[in-house]
Design a protein around this motif. Structure first.
Motif, PDB file in Angstrom:
ATOM      1  N   GLY A  48      -4.171  11.955  10.645  1.00 34.60           N
ATOM      2  CA  GLY A  48      -4.647  11.957   9.271  1.00 34.60           C
ATOM      3  C   GLY A  48      -5.239  12.995   8.605  1.00 34.60           C
ATOM      4  N   SER A  49      -5.600  14.036   9.387  1.00 34.72           N
ATOM      5  CA  SER A  49      -6.103  15.286   8.759  1.00 34.72           C
ATOM      6  C   SER A  49      -4.784  16.383   8.471  1.00 34.72           C
ATOM      7  N   GLY A  50      -3.875  16.034   8.969  1.00 32.72           N
ATOM      8  CA  GLY A  50      -2.570  16.615   8.442  1.00 32.72           C
ATOM      9  C   GLY A  50      -1.538  15.880   7.695  1.00 32.72           C
ATOM     10  N   ASN A  51      -1.919  14.988   6.845  1.00 32.71           N
ATOM     11  CA  ASN A  51      -0.922  14.294   6.205  1.00 32.71           C
ATOM     12  C   ASN A  51      -0.946  14.920   4.629  1.00 32.71           C
ATOM     13  N   ALA A  52      -0.034  14.212   4.004  1.00 28.60           N
ATOM     14  CA  ALA A  52       0.152  14.909   2.666  1.00 28.60           C
ATOM     15  C   ALA A  52      -1.026  14.827   1.798  1.00 28.60           C
ATOM     16  N   GLY A  53      -1.959  14.188   2.029  1.00 30.86           N
ATOM     17  CA  GLY A  53      -3.287  14.022   1.064  1.00 30.86           C
ATOM     18  C   GLY A  53      -3.352  13.536  -0.081  1.00 30.86           C
ATOM     19  N   HIS A  54      -2.084  12.532  -0.178  1.00 33.79           N
ATOM     20  CA  HIS A  54      -1.951  11.932  -1.562  1.00 33.79           C
ATOM     21  C   HIS A  54      -2.591  10.527  -1.653  1.00 33.79           C
ATOM     22  N   VAL A  55      -3.459  10.444  -2.758  1.00 37.51           N
ATOM     23  CA  VAL A  55      -3.894   9.016  -2.911  1.00 37.51           C
ATOM     24  C   VAL A  55      -2.885   8.538  -4.247  1.00 37.51           C
ATOM     25  N   VAL A  56      -2.234   7.500  -3.977  1.00 41.09           N
ATOM     26  CA  VAL A  56      -1.030   7.126  -4.538  1.00 41.09           C
ATOM     27  C   VAL A  56      -1.031   5.505  -5.008  1.00 41.09           C
ATOM     28  N   PRO A  57      -1.761   5.314  -5.849  1.00 37.92           N
ATOM     29  CA  PRO A  57      -2.082   3.834  -6.366  1.00 37.92           C
ATOM     30  C   PRO A  57      -0.454   3.251  -7.124  1.00 37.92           C
ATOM     31  N   SER A  58       0.320   4.378  -7.214  1.00 40.74           N
ATOM     32  CA  SER A  58       1.635   3.924  -7.967  1.00 40.74           C
ATOM     33  C   SER A  58       2.625   3.490  -6.652  1.00 40.74           C
ATOM     34  N   HIS A  59       2.125   3.378  -5.442  1.00 35.74           N
ATOM     35  CA  HIS A  59       3.110   3.061  -4.289  1.00 35.74           C
ATOM     36  C   HIS A  59       2.775   1.551  -4.140  1.00 35.74           C
ATOM     37  N   ILE A  60       3.288   0.665  -4.931  1.00 35.32           N
ATOM     38  CA  ILE A  60       3.262  -0.748  -4.729  1.00 35.32           C
ATOM     39  C   ILE A  60       4.383  -1.692  -4.569  1.00 35.32           C
ATOM     40  N   ILE A  61       5.477  -0.922  -4.133  1.00 31.32           N
ATOM     41  CA  ILE A  61       6.738  -1.712  -3.673  1.00 31.32           C
ATOM     42  C   ILE A  61       6.460  -1.875  -2.213  1.00 31.32           C
ATOM     43  N   PRO A  62       6.650  -3.045  -1.734  1.00 31.89           N
ATOM     44  CA  PRO A  62       6.775  -3.246  -0.409  1.00 31.89           C
ATOM     45  C   PRO A  62       7.765  -2.509   0.389  1.00 31.89           C
ATOM     46  N   PRO A  66      14.870  -4.975  -0.991  1.00 34.84           N
ATOM     47  CA  PRO A  66      16.343  -4.946  -0.852  1.00 34.84           C
ATOM     48  C   PRO A  66      16.915  -3.279  -0.985  1.00 34.84           C
ATOM     49  N   GLY A  67      17.840  -3.295  -0.090  1.00 31.19           N
ATOM     50  CA  GLY A  67      18.613  -2.064  -0.103  1.00 31.19           C
ATOM     51  C   GLY A  67      18.033  -1.033   0.939  1.00 31.19           C
ATOM     52  N   VAL A  68      16.640  -1.522   1.480  1.00 29.35           N
ATOM     53  CA  VAL A  68      15.977  -0.547   2.467  1.00 29.35           C
ATOM     54  C   VAL A  68      16.757  -0.441   3.826  1.00 29.35           C
ATOM     55  N   VAL A  69      17.322  -1.486   4.186  1.00 28.93           N
ATOM     56  CA  VAL A  69      18.051  -1.502   5.614  1.00 28.93           C
ATOM     57  C   VAL A  69      19.266  -0.655   5.503  1.00 28.93           C
ATOM     58  N   THR A  70      20.125  -0.845   4.329  1.00 31.25           N
ATOM     59  CA  THR A  70      21.255  -0.141   4.134  1.00 31.25           C
ATOM     60  C   THR A  70      20.820   1.466   4.224  1.00 31.25           C
ATOM     61  N   GLN A 100      13.404 -10.342  11.481  1.00 33.46           N
ATOM     62  CA  GLN A 100      12.181 -10.785  10.484  1.00 33.46           C
ATOM     63  C   GLN A 100      12.205  -9.862   9.467  1.00 33.46           C
ATOM     64  N   PHE A 101      12.164  -8.635   9.652  1.00 30.78           N
ATOM     65  CA  PHE A 101      12.177  -7.426   8.939  1.00 30.78           C
ATOM     66  C   PHE A 101      13.453  -7.743   7.936  1.00 30.78           C
ATOM     67  N   VAL A 102      14.580  -7.846   8.273  1.00 31.56           N
ATOM     68  CA  VAL A 102      15.912  -7.738   7.510  1.00 31.56           C
ATOM     69  C   VAL A 102      15.557  -9.087   6.525  1.00 31.56           C
ATOM     70  N   LEU A 103      15.185 -10.372   6.963  1.00 32.91           N
ATOM     71  CA  LEU A 103      15.009 -11.338   6.328  1.00 32.91           C
ATOM     72  C   LEU A 103      14.145 -11.282   5.335  1.00 32.91           C
ATOM     73  N   ALA A 104      13.112 -10.512   5.441  1.00 26.26           N
ATOM     74  CA  ALA A 104      11.997 -10.308   4.415  1.00 26.26           C
ATOM     75  C   ALA A 104      12.330  -9.234   3.364  1.00 26.26           C
ATOM     76  N   CYS A 105      13.639  -8.653   3.334  1.00 25.30           N
ATOM     77  CA  CYS A 105      14.101  -7.570   2.629  1.00 25.30           C
ATOM     78  C   CYS A 105      14.562  -8.329   1.341  1.00 25.30           C
TER      79      CYS A 105
END
Length: 248
Positions: A48-62, A66-70, A100-105
């Protein structure tokens, strides 16, 4: 947080002294609990001390969208340039999880997941800003937003579509054409044709933040044990009664 007879639990054991563990400790201590933190290594100095340090409430898409598997499969075919990696296993439980992940996309899953992620993200951003201001943490916290730059019309179109979706859920978004994006970010290369700016996002130096939060939690009275990995648990009547470590 109460015991069966209505008595509040006064002592809390936290396993892991990273961003989540230290944040939990901070709020528990403010509520009057006594807190003990165990970490297998140094508290506040893990990944955690070496991550990007972003606080991103905009990241709300699970993630399961769709398309993430491809996209993931394409990335796996180019490991030298891929932002994504995954170990392959024939373990039945692993394969079932992948299925289960694929079916959830699905679009339905995205629409169902956005509202709670939005609420959580907004609350998290608010708490970060409040904590840093109240505790006067000098961790280079800045509310300048997160700007995405695009070099192709196809990518820019996708970015604008995502921005429109974010706006429907109250996320502040600004879309810039080529002229405007170079005014906002003069360092952008000439081939950048546009940008999408999530203006409600912020960033900080995570190493400084965790150092200051760790010091504050210690000053508030937390007992903190470093280099103390948890090796097991003992349960009775459906509850964990004993936490075993390498030293005790």
């Amino acid at each position: 947080m109460e015991q069966p007879h209505g008595h509040k639990i006064r002592r809390v054991l936290i396993i892991g002294g990273g961003p989540v563990g230290l944040s939990c400790a901070y709020y528990l201590l403010k509520s009057g609990r006594k807190v003990t933190i165990l970490d297998a290594n140094e508290i506040g100095k893990g990944s955690g001390s070496g991550n990007a340090g972003h606080v991103v409430p905009s990241h709300i898409i699970p993630l399961a969208a769709p398309g993430v598997v491809t996209s993931a499969l394409k990335w796996m075919l180019d490991p030298a340039h891929s932002p994504f990696g995954m170990k392959v296993s024939l373990d039945p439980k692993y394969l079932m999880w992948l299925l289960q992940f694929v079916l959830a996309c699905s679009e339905a899953n995205v629409q169902r997941g956005i509202p709670p992620l939005n609420s959580l993200g907004q609350l998290s951003a608010k708490n970060f800003a409040q904590m840093i201001a109240e505790e006067k943490f000098d961790c280079h916290y800045q509310e300048k937003g997160l700007l995405f730059l695009y070099k192709t019309e196809e990518a820019f179109s996708g970015g604008k579509h995502e921005g429109e979706l974010m706006q429907k859920y109250g996320i502040p978004v600004s879309v810039y054409d080529k002229t405007k994006v170079h005014e906002v970010e003069p360092a952008a290369l000439d081939d950048v044709i546009g940008g999408v700016h999530f203006t409600g996002d912020s960033h900080m130096n995570p190493a400084l933040f965790l150092k200051m939060l760790s010091d504050r939690v210690r000053a508030m009275g937390a007992e903190m044990y470093e280099n103390t990995p948890v090796t097991g648990f003992e349960s009775a009547q459906g509850k964990v009664r004993v936490v075993r470590t390498g030293s005790r």
